[in-house]
Design a protein around this motif. Structure first.
Motif, PDB file in Angstrom:
ATOM      1  N   PRO A 138      -3.370  18.573  15.732  1.00  0.00           N
ATOM      2  CA  PRO A 138      -3.872  19.127  14.470  1.00  0.00           C
ATOM      3  C   PRO A 138      -2.742  19.254  13.446  1.00  0.00           C
ATOM      4  CG  PRO A 138      -4.782  20.326  16.324  1.00  0.00           C
ATOM      5  CD  PRO A 138      -3.746  19.405  16.896  1.00  0.00           C
ATOM      6  N   GLU A 139      -3.043  18.878  12.206  1.00  0.00           N
ATOM      7  CA  GLU A 139      -2.058  18.827  11.126  1.00  0.00           C
ATOM      8  C   GLU A 139      -1.005  17.739  11.343  1.00  0.00           C
ATOM      9  OE1 GLU A 139      -2.576  20.598   8.354  1.00  0.00           O
ATOM     10  OE2 GLU A 139      -4.345  21.423   9.344  1.00  0.00           O
ATOM     11  N   GLY A 140      -1.248  16.848  12.307  1.00  0.00           N
ATOM     12  CA  GLY A 140      -0.347  15.720  12.514  1.00  0.00           C
ATOM     13  C   GLY A 140      -0.432  14.727  11.371  1.00  0.00           C
ATOM     14  N   VAL A 141       0.588  13.888  11.273  1.00  0.00           N
ATOM     15  CA  VAL A 141       0.735  12.966  10.141  1.00  0.00           C
ATOM     16  C   VAL A 141       0.693  11.524  10.619  1.00  0.00           C
ATOM     17  CG1 VAL A 141       2.296  12.200   8.295  1.00  0.00           C
ATOM     18  CG2 VAL A 141       2.099  14.641   8.833  1.00  0.00           C
ATOM     19  N   LEU A 142      -0.067  10.701   9.904  1.00  0.00           N
ATOM     20  CA  LEU A 142      -0.073   9.255  10.137  1.00  0.00           C
ATOM     21  C   LEU A 142       0.542   8.572   8.926  1.00  0.00           C
ATOM     22  CD1 LEU A 142      -0.908   6.566  11.511  1.00  0.00           C
ATOM     23  CD2 LEU A 142      -3.158   6.825  10.429  1.00  0.00           C
ATOM     24  N   VAL A 143       1.555   7.744   9.166  1.00  0.00           N
ATOM     25  CA  VAL A 143       2.194   6.940   8.121  1.00  0.00           C
ATOM     26  C   VAL A 143       1.905   5.472   8.411  1.00  0.00           C
ATOM     27  CG1 VAL A 143       4.356   6.295   6.994  1.00  0.00           C
ATOM     28  CG2 VAL A 143       4.037   8.640   7.837  1.00  0.00           C
ATOM     29  N   MET A 144       1.260   4.796   7.466  1.00  0.00           N
ATOM     30  CA  MET A 144       0.954   3.375   7.641  1.00  0.00           C
ATOM     31  C   MET A 144       1.501   2.590   6.458  1.00  0.00           C
ATOM     32  SD  MET A 144      -2.689   1.453   8.393  1.00  0.00           S
ATOM     33  CE  MET A 144      -2.733   2.008  10.101  1.00  0.00           C
ATOM     34  N   ASP A 145       2.257   1.548   6.764  1.00  0.00           N
ATOM     35  CA  ASP A 145       2.894   0.706   5.755  1.00  0.00           C
ATOM     36  C   ASP A 145       2.260  -0.678   5.794  1.00  0.00           C
ATOM     37  OD1 ASP A 145       4.706  -0.797   4.182  1.00  0.00           O
ATOM     38  OD2 ASP A 145       6.011  -1.089   5.922  1.00  0.00           O
ATOM     39  N   PHE A 146       1.634  -1.073   4.690  1.00  0.00           N
ATOM     40  CA  PHE A 146       0.909  -2.342   4.606  1.00  0.00           C
ATOM     41  C   PHE A 146       1.229  -2.986   3.267  1.00  0.00           C
ATOM     42  CE2 PHE A 146      -2.962  -5.014   4.375  1.00  0.00           C
ATOM     43  CZ  PHE A 146      -3.064  -5.452   5.694  1.00  0.00           C
TER      44      PHE A 146
END
Length: 245
Positions: A138-146
């Motif tokens: 919970p409250e975790g972060v996803l970083v996606m680079d496209f």
């Protein structure tokens, strides 16, 4: 193996790594450091590197003091990455469309340098986002680079030849039916080779919709590796930062 899944063979090929060996490692390391500072990641923060290749970015994350796990679809890549495994840096083979083990939960998940968009259907894209969301605390972060499709299509180099490792790679690029294609032809030791890459031209709005369906809230969208603001026309990248709500 499904022959349509070209990425399971090309990414496992030694020629893939020869062609892309000259990627800017200093830029990549600076990008990861900037992200670490922006996200205020403390030492031993539990992070996951998705589609990690041979582990070069996972190693950088670990060098910044983070507790890193990393996976890739290619057994060959993971076999080579295992040479760098140590306490706080683990590698394993995994398919992003399949659920992670229940005990693996992370504060941050990273997906670097266009390691998405290879599947055949929107349903598979959505399933991957659910897997990523389920892997976050919970409250975790996803970083996606496209890549930014608008920018890429307006700056497309349709033909070029590159010499890497003494091999001449002849490359053609084109867009068709919502995908960006790249054909790669070369000769090595008297044998002709042909590979083809295909990456979906996923729009900003589609990414945001996939993430929202998986319970992820967009908190920032950056446009380059120096973390500049995103501009639809002029930004080469789309670097999404989502939080799990």
């Amino acid at each position: 193996m499904d022959v349509k899944e070209w990425f399971s063979t090309w990414f496992d090929s030694p020629y893939y790594h020869i062609l892309y060996a000259q990627r800017d490692e200093a830029e990549a390391a600076a990008f990861i450091r900037s992200l670490q500072q922006k996200l205020k990641l403390k030492k031993e923060t539990r992070v996951l590197d998705v589609a990690c290749g041979k582990g070069r970015h996972a190693i950088t994350l670990h060098n910044f003091g983070l507790d890193v796990k990393a996976f890739d679809l290619s057994p060959s890549n993971i076999e080579q990455a295992q040479e760098f495994a140590s306490e706080g840096l683990e590698f394993f083979v995994h398919d992003l469309r399949k659920a992670l083990p229940d005990h693996l939960k992370f504060e941050v998940i990273f997906n670097f340098f266009t390691s998405f968009g290879y599947f055949d259907t929107p349903q598979e894209n959505q399933q991957a986002f659910h897997v990523l969301s389920d892997g976050l605390l919970p409250e975790g972060v996803l970083v996606m680079d496209f890549f930014n499709p608008s920018y890429v299509l307006s700056h497309l180099i349709e033909k070029e030849s590159l010499v890497r490792g003494g091999i001449s790679f002849h490359i053609k690029r084109w867009a068709s039916e919502g995908y960006l294609f790249k054909s790669i032809d070369f000769e090595d030791q008297g044998q002709q080779y042909h590979f083809e890459e295909r990456v979906e031209l996923i729009s900003k709005n589609d990414f945001i919709a996939y993430a929202a369906q998986a319970g992820l809230h967009l908190v920032d969208l950056l446009g380059d590796y120096k973390l500049g603001s995103f501009d639809e026309k002029n930004s080469a990248r789309m670097i999404f930062i989502w939080v799990k709500k």
